[in-house]
Write an enzyme that holds these catalytic residues in place. Structure first.
Site, PDB file in Angstrom:
ATOM      1  N   ASN A  13       5.947   1.366  -4.323  1.00 33.22           N
ATOM      2  CA  ASN A  13       6.421   0.781  -5.570  1.00 33.22           C
ATOM      3  C   ASN A  13       5.836   1.390  -6.832  1.00 33.22           C
ATOM      4  OD1 ASN A  13       8.296  -1.081  -5.457  1.00 33.22           O
ATOM      5  ND2 ASN A  13       6.944  -2.862  -5.544  1.00 33.22           N
TER       6      ASN A  13
ATOM      7  N   LYS B 273       3.020   5.518   5.516  1.00 32.34           N
ATOM      8  CA  LYS B 273       2.215   4.310   5.325  1.00 32.34           C
ATOM      9  C   LYS B 273       1.760   3.742   6.654  1.00 32.34           C
ATOM     10  CE  LYS B 273       5.045   3.336   1.391  1.00 32.34           C
ATOM     11  NZ  LYS B 273       6.017   2.376   0.889  1.00 32.34           N
TER      12      LYS B 273
ATOM     13  N   PRO C 237       0.847  -1.196   0.000  1.00 24.50           N
ATOM     14  CA  PRO C 237       0.000   0.000   0.000  1.00 24.50           C
ATOM     15  C   PRO C 237       0.882   1.246   0.000  1.00 24.50           C
ATOM     16  CG  PRO C 237      -0.584  -1.464   1.813  1.00 24.50           C
ATOM     17  CD  PRO C 237       0.694  -1.972   1.219  1.00 24.50           C
TER      18      PRO C 237
END
Ligand code: ZN
Length: 274
Positions: free
Chosen positions: A175, A51, A2
């Site tokens: 990513n 995150k 995520p």
């Protein structure tokens, strides 16, 4: 994994459902917290930090200050597969119960954290122990482009592909955005930070991409939400580059902090090696 925008949305949904509500029951299904119970606590707010997801809990009021409990923060990191779902009381869960790690119940909702790899409960005043290492948050109130730039420049030998995922430099890029940012800036992922032209513009682009996507369920970097190709390169290995037609390539780049390898997609023509 995520990315910052995913955590931002998950946090906003939890905040909307739980903020101001008293927890009627809690169930921690992780060994370290198996005996912990936060029933009676009120959810003050749920906030993202990179995150990481922070749920701040206010202790029940007590007449005698000697028995006052500290304000607590439930910290969770979604890592690869973790997610928080919200259910109405009595509603059937959409995921297997054995993968639930945390269950929190209010009068109107049940929040269930599934497959969350990291769950910690700590005094709110010690939050910096779990998020203090993070660089400025691309979607946070503390966003500071200059500090992100200073952090990036502090290690000019580091590859830009590694640097973008290093949450200590700036928090929120995962990513998908790494590949997209480098493609849009025409930078090869293995280029040393010190050799990258236009670092401020690269940071500005990262910020803009996360901001425009933070409330969207489908991530778009091409500006074409309705096409089959909302992304330029991510997940498109060996398909033609949307700009020049060259086959998209794939590199595996180890994380600067953990060494775990992550896919990075690139167009060898648009992003030639320096
Ligand atoms: Zn290309």
């Amino acid at each position: 994994m995520p990315e910052g925008d995913t955590v931002y949305r998950a946090t906003a949904r939890l905040h909307q459902a739980l903020a101001g509500e008293i927890l009627l029951a809690s169930d921690f299904r992780v060994p370290a917290l198996a005996t912990v119970d936060v029933a009676g606590y009120t959810v003050r707010e749920v906030v993202p930090r990179g995150k990481h997801l922070l749920m701040r809990l206010q202790p029940p009021a007590t007449a005698n200050p000697a028995f006052a409990q500290p304000a607590l923060t439930l910290h969770s990191h979604l890592l690869m597969d973790g997610r928080w779902d919200l259910y109405a009381p009595g509603e059937r869960w959409k995921r297997p119960a054995h993968t639930a790690r945390v269950v929190l119940e209010t009068a109107n909702a049940k929040a269930v954290g599934f497959e969350i790899a990291q769950v910690k409960l700590l005094p709110t005043e010690q939050e910096s122990e779990v998020v203090g290492h993070l660089g400025p948050d691309l979607l946070g109130p503390d966003w500071d482009a200059q500090r992100a730039l200073d952090n990036l420049r502090a290690d000019p030998q580091l590859g830009i592909g590694q640097a973008l995922l290093d949450q200590r430099i700036m928090a929120g890029v995962g990513n998908v955005y790494r590949s997209e940012i480098l493609f849009l800036r025409r930078v090869h992922p293995l280029t040393a930070v010190g050799e990258v032209a236009g670092l401020p513009a690269l940071i500005e682009l990262a910020h803009r991409l996360l901001v425009v996507n933070k409330d969207r369920s489908r991530r778009v970097t091409t500006g074409q939400p309705r096409t089959r190709d909302p992304l330029w390169v991510y997940g498109r290995a060996s398909k033609p580059c949307l700009r020049c037609g060259t086959r998209i390539g794939l590199l595996r780049i180890p994380s600067a902090s953990t060494g775990a390898e992550r896919d990075c997609y690139l167009c060898p023509s648009c992003q030639p090696a320096a």
